[in-house]
Motif scaffolding. Structure first.
Motif, mmCIF file in Angstrom:
data_model
loop_
_atom_site.group_PDB
_atom_site.id
_atom_site.type_symbol
_atom_site.label_atom_id
_atom_site.label_comp_id
_atom_site.label_asym_id
_atom_site.label_seq_id
_atom_site.Cartn_x
_atom_site.Cartn_y
_atom_site.Cartn_z
ATOM 1 N N ALA A 131 0.910 -1.175 -0.066
ATOM 2 C CA ALA A 131 -0.198 0.038 -0.006
ATOM 3 C C ALA A 131 0.928 1.245 0.047
ATOM 4 O O ALA A 131 1.984 1.187 0.520
ATOM 5 C CB ALA A 131 -0.940 -0.082 1.295
ATOM 6 N N PRO A 132 0.537 2.493 -0.802
ATOM 7 C CA PRO A 132 1.078 3.574 -0.645
ATOM 8 C C PRO A 132 1.830 3.944 0.771
ATOM 9 O O PRO A 132 3.047 4.360 0.843
ATOM 10 C CB PRO A 132 0.461 4.703 -1.177
ATOM 11 N N ASP A 133 0.915 3.677 1.637
ATOM 12 C CA ASP A 133 1.473 3.976 3.199
ATOM 13 C C ASP A 133 1.940 2.892 3.893
ATOM 14 O O ASP A 133 2.102 3.030 5.093
ATOM 15 C CB ASP A 133 0.540 4.698 3.996
ATOM 16 N N GLY A 134 2.089 1.880 3.067
ATOM 17 C CA GLY A 134 2.272 0.431 3.953
ATOM 18 C C GLY A 134 3.736 0.406 4.626
ATOM 19 O O GLY A 134 4.557 1.343 4.171
ATOM 20 N N TYR A 135 4.195 -0.424 5.382
ATOM 21 C CA TYR A 135 5.372 -0.593 6.031
ATOM 22 C C TYR A 135 5.877 -1.764 5.938
ATOM 23 O O TYR A 135 5.192 -2.908 5.968
ATOM 24 C CB TYR A 135 5.545 0.145 7.120
ATOM 25 N N VAL A 136 7.394 -2.108 6.146
ATOM 26 C CA VAL A 136 7.920 -3.307 6.324
ATOM 27 C C VAL A 136 8.949 -3.178 7.566
ATOM 28 O O VAL A 136 9.556 -1.999 7.646
ATOM 29 C CB VAL A 136 8.880 -3.748 5.139
ATOM 30 N N GLU A 137 8.728 -3.962 8.565
ATOM 31 C CA GLU A 137 9.569 -3.967 9.773
ATOM 32 C C GLU A 137 10.259 -5.036 10.126
ATOM 33 O O GLU A 137 9.712 -6.260 10.030
ATOM 34 C CB GLU A 137 8.878 -3.009 10.850
#
Length: 142
Positions: A29-35
């Motif tokens: 998603a455009p505001d998604g993240y990976v951590e």
């Protein structure tokens, strides 16, 4: 029709194995993240947004580890239709040294409207630290 969370997780795995950054980022998603909650020093704890994720993956694709295959892949669907848990073993090669690479991963993905909004990657930080140290060795001595 929007893909199911399981189908999106399968697409993410295929893109990761192929080291296909464009496809991988397109599934975020455009505001998604990976951590990475557990990681050695020098590895970011979180990447936010497609551009930051793309920059990181592009830099990594330049030669730390080449993935050869995933083994023992299990995708667990949960009672929350947005959440899947993926378990798998990565086998590959540490590019600078030619050493074999093996990492066990558990990832928790939240997928909404066909896009990954969060990807929490629980990898073994000791394997990654050893890989980073072995890759730095030849560069430091050469």
């Amino acid at each position: 029709m929007t893909a199911t969370s399981r189908e999106v997780a399968e697409q993410v795995l295929r893109a990761g194995l192929a080291m296909d950054t464009d496809t991988f980022v397109g599934l975020i998603a455009p505001d998604g993240y990976v951590e990475w909650p557990y990681r050695p020093a020098g590895v970011p704890d979180r990447l936010e947004g497609r551009e930051q994720i793309r920059e990181f993956l592009t830099a990594q694709a330049k030669g730390l580890v080449k993935f050869d295959e995933y083994r023992n892949t299990v995708i667990h669907e949960t009672t929350d239709p947005e959440v899947v848990i993926v378990e798998y073993d990565v086998h590959g090669t540490v590019v600078p040294t030619g050493a074999p690479f093996h990492q066990t991963i558990i990832a928790v993905l939240r997928i909404r409207d066909g896009l990954v909004v969060s990807y929490r990657d629980y990898l073994n930080p000791l394997v990654l630290a050893e890989t980073l140290a072995s890759a730095a060795g030849p560069a430091l001595s050469g």
